[in-house]
Scaffold this motif. Sequence first.
Motif, PDB file in Angstrom:
ATOM      1  N   THR A 155     -68.575  10.064  28.476  1.00 53.55           N
ATOM      2  CA  THR A 155     -69.004   8.910  29.276  1.00 53.55           C
ATOM      3  C   THR A 155     -70.477   8.613  29.026  1.00 53.55           C
ATOM      4  O   THR A 155     -70.879   7.458  28.819  1.00 53.55           O
ATOM      5  CB  THR A 155     -68.776   9.179  30.772  1.00 53.55           C
ATOM      6  OG1 THR A 155     -67.401   9.466  31.007  1.00 53.55           O
ATOM      7  CG2 THR A 155     -69.181   7.976  31.612  1.00 53.55           C
ATOM      8  N   ARG A 158     -70.848   7.252  25.432  1.00 61.52           N
ATOM      9  CA  ARG A 158     -70.376   5.857  25.340  1.00 61.52           C
ATOM     10  C   ARG A 158     -71.409   4.894  25.911  1.00 61.52           C
ATOM     11  O   ARG A 158     -71.766   3.892  25.276  1.00 61.52           O
ATOM     12  CB  ARG A 158     -69.057   5.716  26.105  1.00 61.52           C
ATOM     13  CG  ARG A 158     -68.474   4.301  26.115  1.00 61.52           C
ATOM     14  CD  ARG A 158     -67.475   4.131  27.254  1.00 61.52           C
ATOM     15  NE  ARG A 158     -68.117   4.252  28.569  1.00 61.52           N
ATOM     16  CZ  ARG A 158     -67.464   4.191  29.719  1.00 61.52           C
ATOM     17  NH1 ARG A 158     -66.148   4.055  29.732  1.00 61.52           N
ATOM     18  NH2 ARG A 158     -68.119   4.303  30.875  1.00 61.52           N
ATOM     19  N   ASP A 159     -71.897   5.200  27.112  1.00 63.69           N
ATOM     20  CA  ASP A 159     -72.829   4.283  27.765  1.00 63.69           C
ATOM     21  C   ASP A 159     -74.165   4.227  27.029  1.00 63.69           C
ATOM     22  O   ASP A 159     -74.801   3.164  26.943  1.00 63.69           O
ATOM     23  CB  ASP A 159     -73.051   4.714  29.218  1.00 63.69           C
ATOM     24  CG  ASP A 159     -71.816   4.492  30.079  1.00 63.69           C
ATOM     25  OD1 ASP A 159     -70.761   4.122  29.517  1.00 63.69           O
ATOM     26  OD2 ASP A 159     -71.895   4.725  31.291  1.00 63.69           O
ATOM     27  N   ALA A 162     -73.478   2.077  23.781  1.00 59.89           N
ATOM     28  CA  ALA A 162     -72.860   0.757  23.924  1.00 59.89           C
ATOM     29  C   ALA A 162     -73.893  -0.346  23.731  1.00 59.89           C
ATOM     30  O   ALA A 162     -75.103  -0.142  23.903  1.00 59.89           O
ATOM     31  CB  ALA A 162     -72.202   0.635  25.291  1.00 59.89           C
ATOM     32  N   ASP A 165     -73.982  -3.176  29.220  1.00 57.39           N
ATOM     33  CA  ASP A 165     -73.825  -2.369  30.427  1.00 57.39           C
ATOM     34  C   ASP A 165     -72.333  -2.160  30.678  1.00 57.39           C
ATOM     35  O   ASP A 165     -71.650  -3.053  31.206  1.00 57.39           O
ATOM     36  CB  ASP A 165     -74.490  -3.080  31.609  1.00 57.39           C
ATOM     37  CG  ASP A 165     -74.536  -2.224  32.860  1.00 57.39           C
ATOM     38  OD1 ASP A 165     -73.666  -1.349  33.015  1.00 57.39           O
ATOM     39  OD2 ASP A 165     -75.431  -2.450  33.698  1.00 57.39           O
ATOM     40  N   VAL A 166     -71.820  -0.990  30.303  1.00 51.29           N
ATOM     41  CA  VAL A 166     -70.384  -0.731  30.446  1.00 51.29           C
ATOM     42  C   VAL A 166     -69.980  -0.724  31.907  1.00 51.29           C
ATOM     43  O   VAL A 166     -68.920  -1.255  32.280  1.00 51.29           O
ATOM     44  CB  VAL A 166     -70.009   0.606  29.766  1.00 51.29           C
ATOM     45  CG1 VAL A 166     -68.524   0.893  29.937  1.00 51.29           C
ATOM     46  CG2 VAL A 166     -70.368   0.579  28.292  1.00 51.29           C
ATOM     47  N   ALA A 167     -70.799  -0.108  32.764  1.00 47.61           N
ATOM     48  CA  ALA A 167     -70.449  -0.013  34.180  1.00 47.61           C
ATOM     49  C   ALA A 167     -70.301  -1.398  34.811  1.00 47.61           C
ATOM     50  O   ALA A 167     -69.432  -1.621  35.649  1.00 47.61           O
ATOM     51  CB  ALA A 167     -71.496   0.800  34.927  1.00 47.61           C
ATOM     52  N   VAL A 171     -65.584  -2.065  29.201  1.00 45.06           N
ATOM     53  CA  VAL A 171     -65.560  -1.608  27.815  1.00 45.06           C
ATOM     54  C   VAL A 171     -65.382  -2.761  26.832  1.00 45.06           C
ATOM     55  O   VAL A 171     -66.047  -2.828  25.793  1.00 45.06           O
ATOM     56  CB  VAL A 171     -64.440  -0.561  27.630  1.00 45.06           C
ATOM     57  CG1 VAL A 171     -64.259  -0.211  26.159  1.00 45.06           C
ATOM     58  CG2 VAL A 171     -64.745   0.691  28.442  1.00 45.06           C
ATOM     59  N   ALA A 175     -68.605  -2.341  24.886  1.00 45.24           N
ATOM     60  CA  ALA A 175     -68.417  -1.176  24.012  1.00 45.24           C
ATOM     61  C   ALA A 175     -67.353  -1.437  22.951  1.00 45.24           C
ATOM     62  O   ALA A 175     -66.684  -0.515  22.496  1.00 45.24           O
ATOM     63  CB  ALA A 175     -68.058   0.051  24.846  1.00 45.24           C
ATOM     64  N   ALA A 323     -75.345   7.224  33.721  1.00 47.57           N
ATOM     65  CA  ALA A 323     -73.907   7.025  33.539  1.00 47.57           C
ATOM     66  C   ALA A 323     -73.122   7.210  34.822  1.00 47.57           C
ATOM     67  O   ALA A 323     -71.984   6.719  34.927  1.00 47.57           O
ATOM     68  CB  ALA A 323     -73.389   7.986  32.472  1.00 47.57           C
TER      69      ALA A 323
END
Length: 488
Positions: A155, A158-159, A162, A165-167, A171, A175, A323
Amino acid sequence: MTDEPTLDPQDWSALRAVFHEAVDDGIAYLAGANDRPVWVPPPPEAIARLTEPVPHGPTPIEDIYATFRTSILPYAVGNVNPSFFGWVHGAGNAQGVLGEMLAAFMNCNVGGREHIAVHLERQVIDWCKALMGFPETASGILTSGTSLGTLIAMTVARDARADGDVARDGVAAAARGLVAYASSEAHSCFAKAFDLLGLGRAAVRIVPVDADRRIDCDALERMIAADRAAGLKPFCAVATAGTVNTGAIDDIARVGAICRREDLWFHVDAAFGAFAGLVEEHRAEVAAMSGADSMAFDFHKWLQVPYDAGCVLVRDAGAHRAAFAARKEYLAGAERGLAGGEPWFCDYGPELSRSFRALKVWFTIKSHGIDGLGAIVAKNCRQARHLGEVVGRHAPRLELLAPVSLNIVCFRYVPEGASPEAANTLNKELVADLQEQGIAAPSTTTLGGLTAIRVCLVNHRTRTLDLDRLIEAVLRIGREREGRLAGE
């Protein structure tokens, strides 16, 4: 006196008597581990005693404990026994049991706040950073095991890699095109983590292995180049310190160098191999773990802590917190009082409610010392080499199927004149015979299309004579089954 309900007993002395009986039985259970069958399958009558409607009224604790003693305790998985060789199950230790019990008495939620359990977990993590060569500024958190540690590390990776901003955006928006690399011998938790993270299992590129079942670094470099040329975004590569199949240790230093050159997140899966560094002969093989961006490992394997207890370390503490930190106003910290204790562990993983795992880890390390625990690792490695040599002496009836590189020995019984399919079936049945007769509990795996009897040595109680007895039983049962095969 009050008529308001409570769950405390009316008679503390009666409960105390049951606790004392349970502790005595538990210590006897561990002390007698060598004298029982390795595994006893739970019989139908024991299962039947546990099958009942939801209890709406109370049951006396004496009766509950009696059911436990007769219908639960005798039918565990068997990994406290010295002849349990299956999978990678540590044997636990008595001092760790005490830590587990006392943690339950304290009933701490170690998601955060200002209390001693938080400080003890920080101490255990500091020990881990020192042992693994991570900087003091790195972050870490105790987990249920390496599977959850892998999910946390991936996690963060990935963040951190990326494009957005994945959150916030998800994705698909932030991402897209991310791919990572792990060998064909890497643990299945990586594919599961990528599934849970929304990247998809296909985003894990499976890198072939060499003749020693280590990741092929030349192939890794070619795959990264091919994915970049195809417009994808390589972001992470994984090195394994101790594969589950054979105990192979990847060329961690070279994988790390590739990651630095290609600007990839460098993760090390060291579920049990993390502690290979406690043994002089393997120290150089795992030394490069200290350069990882993240690593995950277990205490409940080679460090003998009772299940469950793992850890993940992340070099960039800021990326780690970014994250996961998402506290609401009712979880606000404070400069003083119980709401202090920053940083909170819930900001470094998916769980707010977390058990006091650190206490049993602390009890184990304090009781035995790292040198004492390292002596068990060294013993298991010596035992693996001994077993490999014994297998070699019984050729051609026994055959090694992989090099003995750490603590795992994969071999098979070779029935004369049998087809590969018949030989595979015989070895599967042989392992089941060993388990059901209570002699030993190895597992099986498949290497090059051949069924292997897989012996994994992470048990502090295992003696060399247990391995010699295993070989005697394999040869005896193998001959018996070979005779039946010839008569068919």
